[in-house]
Motif scaffolding. Structure first.
Motif, mmCIF file in Angstrom:
data_model
loop_
_atom_site.group_PDB
_atom_site.id
_atom_site.type_symbol
_atom_site.label_atom_id
_atom_site.label_comp_id
_atom_site.label_asym_id
_atom_site.label_seq_id
_atom_site.Cartn_x
_atom_site.Cartn_y
_atom_site.Cartn_z
ATOM 1 N N TRP A 1 28.821 75.617 42.546
ATOM 2 C CA TRP A 1 27.903 75.371 41.443
ATOM 3 C C TRP A 1 27.497 73.919 41.422
ATOM 4 O O TRP A 1 28.044 73.101 42.153
ATOM 5 N N GLU A 2 26.504 73.593 40.593
ATOM 6 C CA GLU A 2 26.023 72.218 40.465
ATOM 7 C C GLU A 2 26.485 71.670 39.116
ATOM 8 O O GLU A 2 26.139 72.221 38.076
ATOM 9 N N VAL A 3 27.265 70.598 39.154
ATOM 10 C CA VAL A 3 27.731 69.941 37.934
ATOM 11 C C VAL A 3 27.358 68.466 38.024
ATOM 12 O O VAL A 3 27.757 67.778 38.952
ATOM 13 N N GLU A 4 26.571 68.018 37.055
ATOM 14 C CA GLU A 4 26.196 66.610 36.955
ATOM 15 C C GLU A 4 26.908 66.020 35.746
ATOM 16 O O GLU A 4 26.909 66.620 34.673
ATOM 17 N N LEU B 1 34.279 73.315 31.291
ATOM 18 C CA LEU B 1 33.886 73.744 32.638
ATOM 19 C C LEU B 1 34.381 75.164 32.924
ATOM 20 O O LEU B 1 33.640 75.989 33.470
ATOM 21 N N GLU B 2 35.625 75.430 32.569
ATOM 22 C CA GLU B 2 36.170 76.777 32.800
ATOM 23 C C GLU B 2 35.399 77.820 31.999
ATOM 24 O O GLU B 2 35.084 78.900 32.510
ATOM 25 N N LEU B 3 35.066 77.504 30.763
ATOM 26 C CA LEU B 3 34.307 78.423 29.919
ATOM 27 C C LEU B 3 32.912 78.667 30.500
ATOM 28 O O LEU B 3 32.453 79.815 30.585
ATOM 29 N N ALA B 4 32.247 77.594 30.919
ATOM 30 C CA ALA B 4 30.914 77.732 31.514
ATOM 31 C C ALA B 4 30.966 78.601 32.772
ATOM 32 O O ALA B 4 30.137 79.511 32.949
ATOM 33 N N HIS C 1 31.368 82.239 32.041
ATOM 34 C CA HIS C 1 30.174 82.846 31.443
ATOM 35 C C HIS C 1 28.989 82.856 32.409
ATOM 36 O O HIS C 1 27.857 83.112 32.018
ATOM 37 N N GLY C 2 29.241 82.544 33.667
ATOM 38 C CA GLY C 2 28.205 82.663 34.690
ATOM 39 C C GLY C 2 27.289 81.464 34.834
ATOM 40 O O GLY C 2 26.290 81.532 35.551
ATOM 41 N N VAL C 3 27.598 80.352 34.180
ATOM 42 C CA VAL C 3 26.778 79.150 34.325
ATOM 43 C C VAL C 3 27.016 78.562 35.712
ATOM 44 O O VAL C 3 28.159 78.386 36.122
ATOM 45 N N ARG C 4 25.933 78.271 36.447
ATOM 46 C CA ARG C 4 26.087 77.721 37.787
ATOM 47 C C ARG C 4 25.366 76.388 37.966
ATOM 48 O O ARG C 4 25.448 75.773 39.018
ATOM 49 N N ARG C 5 24.652 75.942 36.951
ATOM 50 C CA ARG C 5 24.050 74.607 36.915
ATOM 51 C C ARG C 5 24.375 74.028 35.546
ATOM 52 O O ARG C 5 24.031 74.608 34.530
ATOM 53 N N LEU C 6 25.045 72.868 35.540
ATOM 54 C CA LEU C 6 25.564 72.335 34.290
ATOM 55 C C LEU C 6 25.477 70.815 34.271
ATOM 56 O O LEU C 6 25.721 70.155 35.275
ATOM 57 N N ILE C 7 25.112 70.286 33.110
ATOM 58 C CA ILE C 7 25.161 68.840 32.883
ATOM 59 C C ILE C 7 26.256 68.596 31.861
ATOM 60 O O ILE C 7 26.244 69.167 30.775
#
Length: 127
Positions: free
Chosen positions: A69-72, A20-23, A26-32
């Motif tokens: 951000w969105e984390v599923e 999660l910290e890495l994502a 790196h600018g990830v804002r939607r993640l599964i």
């Protein structure tokens, strides 16, 4: 990532928090997030707090989720998570710390190709 000696439960939590910290970095804002450990999944999803020695990881998880951000989070069976299994085994042979790959390791290419083709590895699941 090699975090030293711990049980599988804590290793999976460390991997998820670090991921999660890495994502985020790196600018990830939607993640599964797909997890193949039912115990870890329930611990993070349902607020179970009976693993006292993992409270710091749970706190870090909750703090990360509060970001914008969105984390599923999904539970999946190990057979559907072969890339993660490959990287976990690889991590056992690495020095302590986190290793970030800009491209997949050569030995992982077959696993990724199998996944892209939808190659299944069925197993019997007890209910």
């Amino acid at each position: 990532m090699n975090i030293g000696i711990c049980d599988a439960f804590q290793a999976e939590l460390w991997a998820v928090v670090q991921g999660l910290e890495l994502a985020w970095n790196h600018g990830v804002r939607r993640l599964i997030v797909e997890m193949d450990s039912k115990v870890d999944y329930e611990f993070l999803s349902n607020g179970a707090d009976h693993f006292r020695n993992s409270c710091n990881l749970k706190y870090r998880w909750l703090k990360l989720l509060k970001r914008n951000w969105e984390v599923e989070v999904r539970f999946i069976y190990r057979e559907a998570n072969r890339s993660a299994d490959f990287l976990a085994r690889l991590g056992l042979s690495l020095d302590l710390g986190t290793k970030v790959f800009s491209i997949p390791p050569d030995d992982m290419l077959q696993v990724l190709q199998d996944d892209a083709r939808g190659l299944a590895f069925p197993r019997t699941i007890r209910s």
